[in-house]
Design a protein around this motif. Structure first.
Motif, PDB file in Angstrom:
ATOM      1  N   MET A   1      -8.052   6.114   6.738  1.00  0.00           N
ATOM      2  CA  MET A   1      -7.302   4.913   6.990  1.00  0.00           C
ATOM      3  C   MET A   1      -5.849   5.163   6.600  1.00  0.00           C
ATOM      4  O   MET A   1      -5.566   5.723   5.571  1.00  0.00           O
ATOM      5  N   LYS A   2      -4.961   4.738   7.424  1.00  0.00           N
ATOM      6  CA  LYS A   2      -3.541   4.956   7.174  1.00  0.00           C
ATOM      7  C   LYS A   2      -3.016   3.930   6.181  1.00  0.00           C
ATOM      8  O   LYS A   2      -3.415   2.794   6.181  1.00  0.00           O
ATOM      9  N   SER A  43      -6.073  -2.787   6.191  1.00  0.00           N
ATOM     10  CA  SER A  43      -6.886  -3.564   5.254  1.00  0.00           C
ATOM     11  C   SER A  43      -5.995  -4.614   4.620  1.00  0.00           C
ATOM     12  O   SER A  43      -4.921  -4.290   4.112  1.00  0.00           O
ATOM     13  N   VAL A  44      -6.440  -5.853   4.672  1.00  0.00           N
ATOM     14  CA  VAL A  44      -5.677  -6.962   4.119  1.00  0.00           C
ATOM     15  C   VAL A  44      -6.560  -7.669   3.105  1.00  0.00           C
ATOM     16  O   VAL A  44      -7.703  -8.012   3.400  1.00  0.00           O
ATOM     17  N   SER A  45      -6.025  -7.863   1.898  1.00  0.00           N
ATOM     18  CA  SER A  45      -6.762  -8.626   0.894  1.00  0.00           C
ATOM     19  C   SER A  45      -5.819  -9.651   0.291  1.00  0.00           C
ATOM     20  O   SER A  45      -4.600  -9.482   0.280  1.00  0.00           O
ATOM     21  N   LEU A  46      -6.389 -10.722  -0.204  1.00  0.00           N
ATOM     22  CA  LEU A  46      -5.610 -11.810  -0.779  1.00  0.00           C
ATOM     23  C   LEU A  46      -5.626 -11.721  -2.298  1.00  0.00           C
ATOM     24  O   LEU A  46      -6.670 -11.478  -2.903  1.00  0.00           O
ATOM     25  N   THR A  64     -10.625  -5.828   7.322  1.00  0.00           N
ATOM     26  CA  THR A  64     -10.237  -4.520   7.831  1.00  0.00           C
ATOM     27  C   THR A  64     -10.276  -4.627   9.344  1.00  0.00           C
ATOM     28  O   THR A  64     -11.313  -4.932   9.927  1.00  0.00           O
ATOM     29  N   VAL A  65      -9.117  -4.423   9.952  1.00  0.00           N
ATOM     30  CA  VAL A  65      -8.987  -4.564  11.398  1.00  0.00           C
ATOM     31  C   VAL A  65      -8.158  -3.417  11.950  1.00  0.00           C
ATOM     32  O   VAL A  65      -7.411  -2.760  11.224  1.00  0.00           O
TER      33      VAL A  65
END
Length: 111
Positions: A1-2, A43-46, A64-65
């Motif tokens: 994953m980049k 990857s995005v997390s809050l 994760t998109v």
């Protein structure tokens, strides 16, 4: 994953803000748009100290998109999304007794 560094991803947060004078409990309902320069797995997390009440798509330990330059997002199952969305509630007691309430049309002059 980049890994994404500043400048490789433009994330726009559209926030729904509480109107002046209202003291509604709850938080804004941000929509997160991702526009990478090239197709990128993101990857995005809050970092949120509250309870999530709704998410789209489902938020497990984050999202994760695969993000396309045109803003189209795909999850691992190939489902397509235009954005990531969340809303939540917290117990923070905001102090609205000080500050300014400026009508949208008057914002430029005020600033």
């Amino acid at each position: 994953m980049k890994r994404l560094f500043a400048g490789t991803l433009t994330a726009m947060l559209a926030l729904s803000l509480t109107a002046c004078g209202q003291q509604e409990q709850g938080d804004a309902k941000p929509v997160i748009y991702l526009y990478p320069e090239q197709e990128t797995t993101v990857s995005v997390s809050l970092d949120y100290a509250g309870t999530l009440t709704a998410t789209y798509p489902a938020y497990e330990d984050g999202w994760t998109v695969t993000a396309e330059p045109d803003g189209t997002l795909y999850d691992e199952n190939g489902n397509e999304y235009s954005y990531l969305f969340w809303e939540g509630e917290n117990n923070i007691d905001y102090d609205f007794s000080k500050g300014f309430c400026v009508a949208g049309a008057d914002t430029a002059d005020f600033l």
